[in-house]
Design a protein around this motif. Sequence first.
Motif, PDB file in Angstrom:
ATOM      1  N   THR A  31      -2.217  -1.953 -10.050  1.00 29.66           N
ATOM      2  CA  THR A  31      -2.813  -3.218  -9.241  1.00 29.66           C
ATOM      3  C   THR A  31      -2.234  -4.488  -9.032  1.00 29.66           C
ATOM      4  O   THR A  31      -2.610  -5.506  -8.850  1.00 29.66           O
ATOM      5  CB  THR A  31      -3.391  -3.882 -10.563  1.00 29.66           C
ATOM      6  OG1 THR A  31      -3.167  -4.417 -12.071  1.00 29.66           O
ATOM      7  CG2 THR A  31      -4.618  -2.882 -11.938  1.00 29.66           C
ATOM      8  N   ARG A  32      -0.996  -4.356  -8.737  1.00 26.51           N
ATOM      9  CA  ARG A  32       0.074  -5.425  -8.444  1.00 26.51           C
ATOM     10  C   ARG A  32       0.010  -5.525  -6.755  1.00 26.51           C
ATOM     11  O   ARG A  32      -0.854  -4.377  -6.215  1.00 26.51           O
ATOM     12  CB  ARG A  32       1.465  -5.319  -9.047  1.00 26.51           C
ATOM     13  CG  ARG A  32       2.020  -4.454  -8.068  1.00 26.51           C
ATOM     14  CD  ARG A  32       3.322  -3.707  -8.555  1.00 26.51           C
ATOM     15  NE  ARG A  32       4.048  -2.705  -8.440  1.00 26.51           N
ATOM     16  CZ  ARG A  32       5.015  -2.177  -6.777  1.00 26.51           C
ATOM     17  NH1 ARG A  32       4.512  -3.306  -6.289  1.00 26.51           N
ATOM     18  NH2 ARG A  32       4.940  -1.128  -6.610  1.00 26.51           N
ATOM     19  N   PRO A  33      -0.100  -6.651  -6.019  1.00 27.54           N
ATOM     20  CA  PRO A  33      -0.446  -6.391  -4.444  1.00 27.54           C
ATOM     21  C   PRO A  33       0.464  -5.444  -4.432  1.00 27.54           C
ATOM     22  O   PRO A  33       2.097  -5.990  -4.581  1.00 27.54           O
ATOM     23  CB  PRO A  33       0.172  -8.094  -4.635  1.00 27.54           C
ATOM     24  CG  PRO A  33      -0.162  -8.988  -5.699  1.00 27.54           C
ATOM     25  CD  PRO A  33       0.183  -8.299  -7.131  1.00 27.54           C
ATOM     26  N   ARG A  34       0.084  -5.386  -2.940  1.00 28.63           N
ATOM     27  CA  ARG A  34       0.823  -4.114  -2.390  1.00 28.63           C
ATOM     28  C   ARG A  34       1.825  -4.855  -1.083  1.00 28.63           C
ATOM     29  O   ARG A  34       1.940  -6.170  -0.501  1.00 28.63           O
ATOM     30  CB  ARG A  34       0.403  -3.288  -1.090  1.00 28.63           C
ATOM     31  CG  ARG A  34      -0.368  -2.727  -2.211  1.00 28.63           C
ATOM     32  CD  ARG A  34       0.477  -1.176  -2.490  1.00 28.63           C
ATOM     33  NE  ARG A  34       0.361  -0.147  -1.683  1.00 28.63           N
ATOM     34  CZ  ARG A  34       0.897   1.064  -2.150  1.00 28.63           C
ATOM     35  NH1 ARG A  34       0.930   1.420  -2.887  1.00 28.63           N
ATOM     36  NH2 ARG A  34       1.207   1.988  -0.730  1.00 28.63           N
ATOM     37  N   VAL A  35       3.824  -4.844  -0.893  1.00 24.59           N
ATOM     38  CA  VAL A  35       4.148  -5.802  -0.514  1.00 24.59           C
ATOM     39  C   VAL A  35       3.714  -4.822   1.141  1.00 24.59           C
ATOM     40  O   VAL A  35       3.808  -3.796   1.229  1.00 24.59           O
ATOM     41  CB  VAL A  35       5.669  -4.857  -0.447  1.00 24.59           C
ATOM     42  CG1 VAL A  35       6.741  -6.250   0.599  1.00 24.59           C
ATOM     43  CG2 VAL A  35       6.149  -5.446  -2.252  1.00 24.59           C
ATOM     44  N   ILE A  36       4.318  -6.618   1.879  1.00 23.94           N
ATOM     45  CA  ILE A  36       3.182  -5.560   3.688  1.00 23.94           C
ATOM     46  C   ILE A  36       5.035  -6.399   4.184  1.00 23.94           C
ATOM     47  O   ILE A  36       5.286  -7.139   4.129  1.00 23.94           O
ATOM     48  CB  ILE A  36       2.162  -6.919   4.062  1.00 23.94           C
ATOM     49  CG1 ILE A  36       1.378  -7.147   3.383  1.00 23.94           C
ATOM     50  CG2 ILE A  36       2.060  -6.590   5.850  1.00 23.94           C
ATOM     51  CD1 ILE A  36       0.767  -5.456   2.676  1.00 23.94           C
TER      52      ILE A  36
END
Length: 512
Positions: A104-109
């Motif tokens: 669920t953690r935001p993906r690194v862009i």
Amino acid sequence: MTEQGEATTTVTTTTTTTKVQIHHTRIMLPDFLQTINLKHVKLGYHYLISNLFTLCLLPLIIITLIQVSKTDFHYLWLHLQYNLLTILTCSAFLVFGLTVFAFTRPRVIYLLDYSCFRPADNLKAPFRSFMEHSRLTGDFDESSLEFQRKILMRAGLGEETYVPEAMHSVPPRPSMTAARAEAKEVMFGALDNLFQNTKLKPKDIGILVVNCSLFNPTPSLSAMIVNKYKLRGNILSFNLGGMGCSAGVIAVDLAKDLLQVHRNTYAVVVSTENITQNWYFGKKKSMLIPNCLFRVGCSAVLLSNKSSDRKRAKYRLVHVVRTHCGADDKAFRCVYQEQDDAGKTGVSLSKDLMAIAGGALKTNITTLGPLVLPISEQLLFFTTLLMKLFKADVKPYIPDFKLALDHFCIHAGGRAVIDELEKNLQLLPVHVEASRMTLHRFGNTSSSSIWYELAYMEAKWRIRKGNMVWQIAFGSGFKCNSAVWEALCNVNPSPNGPWHDCIDKYPVDLAI
């Protein structure tokens, strides 16, 4: 006797000189110490507050280690053997929690690379040619011509900016065909260079976002790119129009949100503006200004959410902050496309533009500040805010963004815009150098200008690992948008960059 007298005189002179030197040292010492105190007290304050948690935690760690050293580990192991169920339950909850967090953690862009279009030399528009061409069109009276000349001299543009091919003809040929040709030339030029530098296959692109404010044909600009590079049929394609010079950050924000949902894919963001069909041929002075500022340009940015791309990425996206002031009527109309009394279409710039931009900037940095500023700066700002609430006669504290951000890409909208931000944010000349040089070399390329500025810094070998880069842009609506990037390596300039053959000439002296 004479020799002794001379010797005595020499000693006396030396002693006098020594006394004078000591006297001067005593006079200058307090000022020197005052300078040292002011400088180092603030640095010490920032260091103390920034590391306050560590300083408080260190004694607890030492006490814990002392207590653990006294523990009978054999007794502890026997105790755990008789509580196996508790251990298994806690372990299961720990594994479950870590799994939920991982998914669920935001993906690194990641920003793998980007490319900025460099027009051909035959499209350059020196001041003399620009003014002569404007005169030959017959659309401008002497007052309009003189106004344009003054804007050119004061706006910060140089002699090597570019206008589209249709504007080099006499009379100009602002047709739909010419506008399409300009769009294809700049977009395909930037994309070809991007694909060449990254070795990326067009079929691997899963998301495409194109932004162009004033030219939105059917089929769209994004459809042109899909058709040219034969992109796959399930590509997520978006075309943003009418969003002004800050649309490049909006496009990155949209791509970021899409990359959070669609995993293991690439996104390409293309930012440009089209001049061919948006040149103003009237006499209204507020609508003549864009003719003198806007020039040809385009950027193409490759983003990824694949963790395997971290090693080859240049930057990672840290924050995007967007501010929209469109609810206010003055802000909404300060950059406005309309027709003049003669029915000629152009973009009008309000005299209140700088004041509105300042208000939008204040709102934007109020949101961005807590995300990037050290706690020491936030405490100082909060303290002065409380004092203002209690009617104290204190000046508002302007946070020092230089403590958190290393490089500044300020939209090259014009000299006045850069001057205002340099003053309000208390920046040094080196912090706005990239913006001034981009305006001088390429003019206002709208939403792509912040990428030409970043390319300038890379060409100067200034981006080091861990550096934070702040891109800030203003646009019609009225909007102020920010993006913050962190350098993942010592960034080298990309091959065939817009500055590759002229970076040694810069910076140039812009004094009028």
